[in-house]
Design a protein around this motif. Structure first.
Motif, PDB file in Angstrom:
ATOM      1  N   ALA A 170       0.845  -1.200   0.000  1.00  0.00           N
ATOM      2  CA  ALA A 170       0.000   0.000   0.000  1.00  0.00           C
ATOM      3  C   ALA A 170       0.878   1.246   0.000  1.00  0.00           C
ATOM      4  CB  ALA A 170      -0.927  -0.013   1.219  1.00  0.00           C
ATOM      5  N   LYS A 171       0.228   2.393  -0.070  1.00  0.00           N
ATOM      6  CA  LYS A 171       0.896   3.687   0.005  1.00  0.00           C
ATOM      7  C   LYS A 171       0.046   4.655   0.812  1.00  0.00           C
ATOM      8  CE  LYS A 171       3.868   3.945  -4.094  1.00  0.00           C
ATOM      9  NZ  LYS A 171       5.101   4.107  -3.300  1.00  0.00           N
ATOM     10  N   VAL A 172       0.720   5.636   1.394  1.00  0.00           N
ATOM     11  CA  VAL A 172       0.003   6.699   2.100  1.00  0.00           C
ATOM     12  C   VAL A 172      -0.550   7.657   1.044  1.00  0.00           C
ATOM     13  CG1 VAL A 172       0.194   8.612   3.722  1.00  0.00           C
ATOM     14  CG2 VAL A 172       1.484   6.503   4.126  1.00  0.00           C
ATOM     15  N   VAL A 173      -1.874   7.840   1.041  1.00  0.00           N
ATOM     16  CA  VAL A 173      -2.501   8.698   0.035  1.00  0.00           C
ATOM     17  C   VAL A 173      -3.024  10.006   0.631  1.00  0.00           C
ATOM     18  CG1 VAL A 173      -3.127   6.775  -1.466  1.00  0.00           C
ATOM     19  CG2 VAL A 173      -4.718   7.488   0.322  1.00  0.00           C
ATOM     20  N   ARG A 174      -3.076  10.029   1.968  1.00  0.00           N
ATOM     21  CA  ARG A 174      -3.585  11.260   2.579  1.00  0.00           C
ATOM     22  C   ARG A 174      -3.112  11.357   4.017  1.00  0.00           C
ATOM     23  NH1 ARG A 174      -9.978  13.146   2.905  1.00  0.00           N
ATOM     24  NH2 ARG A 174      -9.618  15.099   4.040  1.00  0.00           N
ATOM     25  N   ILE A 175      -2.740  12.576   4.417  1.00  0.00           N
ATOM     26  CA  ILE A 175      -2.404  12.863   5.815  1.00  0.00           C
ATOM     27  C   ILE A 175      -3.234  14.066   6.231  1.00  0.00           C
ATOM     28  CG2 ILE A 175      -0.585  13.504   7.435  1.00  0.00           C
ATOM     29  CD1 ILE A 175       1.434  12.261   5.530  1.00  0.00           C
TER      30      ILE A 175
END
Length: 385
Positions: free
Chosen positions: A319-324
């Motif tokens: 997975a990847k971080v798409v929003r913070i």
């Protein structure tokens, strides 16, 4: 002897407790620790829900879904029945048919008139011109015959004088008299013809005026035809509009997804804007975890991550971080944090790189994010509880 047995049992029990405590301490000290470049969090899978709304009111005649069922783009989910719209469509179609027949008849009438009226006008102009030309010729003939009659009169008087002097015979007088009389009669007939021709010219002029008026009627007929065409176009536009409404009565899926909740049931009457079902796009699923303010400063959108499900601890989902989230919030009750001193956390959205059939809305999961793209664990056993 009995006292020694009791002391022996007590000693064994104490020894067992000591061994258990030692085991717990050793297990605690040997438990896996998360590397400094990794951030861990637990949460639940979330996603973008799509409400399938009814644009117009109606009764649900057909409902073709069940909760958990997969649907595709354009698939018919529900069909609403509305006799009112169907009746409006039938009425408009009847009006269109009537207007079309009227338009066809008027068009034929205009085509015939477009040929006959100009021909009639052309003939009327030609006839009027011919009659005028004939009158001009007749006027010349009358002038010429008037001169002939004057000459015949002079000749008659001269012959009479000669006869009175016995210089000529009576027969010559009679001939001159007859010629004078004939010339006079011919001149009278020419005058009568001119009167008749004047009447004919008046008639031809009336026909010309009438034909010219009919030419103007062509313009009026053309305008009427255009008005009919406009009316027919307006009715066809109304039909298109009502057909669009009827088409909207069939509710279709706008996504390839899963039915999360069926809200309405077959046979129910629903209003405009009412939700019939809620759908979920699997591509929108993400894991929402929380990190403290210290860790948030080292995280970026695009950081590599893995997701673990409790039921499949050895199957990491890339997975990847798409929003913070930009703003911190108070720690949710269901989220455990390293220290009770941490009162505010930031939410991270960790999204799988591809659609995973095992991921479902609301399912609990653990997410691990790498700050530098290295050292991601491949098993949930390597992640501290």
């Amino acid at each position: 002897m009995l006292e020694k047995i009791k002391q022996y049992r007590l000693g064994v029990a104490i020894l067992a407790l000591v061994l258990m405590a030692s085991g717990l301490i050793v297990n605690k000290l040997s438990a896996p620790k998360l590397a400094e470049n990794l951030v861990q969090g637990s949460g639940r899978m979330d996603g973008d829900l799509v409400n399938l709304n009814a644009k117009y009111a109606g009764r649900i005649a057909t409902l073709n879904i069940h909760e958990g069922e997969h649907v595709s783009v354009g698939q018919s989910i529900a069909v609403l029945a509305s006799p009112e719209y169907e009746a409006q469509k039938a009425q408009i179609e009847a009006q269109i048919n009537a207007k079309a027949q009227e338009l066809s008849a008027k068009k034929t009438e205009l085509e015939i008139a477009s040929k006959t009226i100009p021909e009639t006008l052309s003939k009327a102009k030609a006839n009027f011109s011919i009659k005028q030309h004939q009158r001009e010729e007749l006027g010349k003939n009358i002038a010429s015959q008037t001169s002939v009659l004057a000459q015949d009169k002079r000749d008659l008087e001269r012959i009479k004088n000669l006869y009175e002097q016995n210089l000529i015979e009576k027969r010559q007088v009679e001939t001159a008299t007859l010629k004078h009389q004939t010339s006079g009669d011919f001149l009278s007939s020419l005058h009568q013809k001119r009167e008749q021709l004047s009447l004919a010219i008046n008639v031809a002029n009336s026909e010309l005026i009438e034909a010219t008026a009919h030419q103007k009627t062509l313009h009026v007929m053309s305008q009427g035809l255009e008005a009919l065409r406009s009316s027919l176009k307006a009715l066809e536009a109304s039909k298109t509009q009502i057909e669009a409404v009827i088409n909207e009565m069939t509710l279709r899926s706008s996504i390839d997804g899963v039915v999360v909740e069926k809200i309405a049931n077959q046979g129910e009457v629903i209003g405009a804007g009412s939700v019939v079902a809620t759908l979920l796009d699997p591509n929108s699923l993400y894991l929402k975890i929380f990190v403290d303010t210290k860790q948030n400063g080292n995280l970026n959108v695009g950081n590599d991550a893995v997701i673990f499900l409790d039921g499949k601890p050895n199957e990491p989902i890339l997975a990847k971080v798409v929003r913070i989230e930009q703003k911190a919030e108070f720690t949710p009750k269901e989220v455990s944090v390293p220290s009770d001193r941490i009162q505010r956390v930031f939410a991270l959205h960790v999204k799988p790189l591809s659609v995973q059939p095992t991921l479902k809305l609301g399912i609990p999961a653990v997410g691990v994010v790498s700050m530098d793209g290295k050292g991601l664990p491949m098993s949930l056993k390597n992640v501290p509880e």
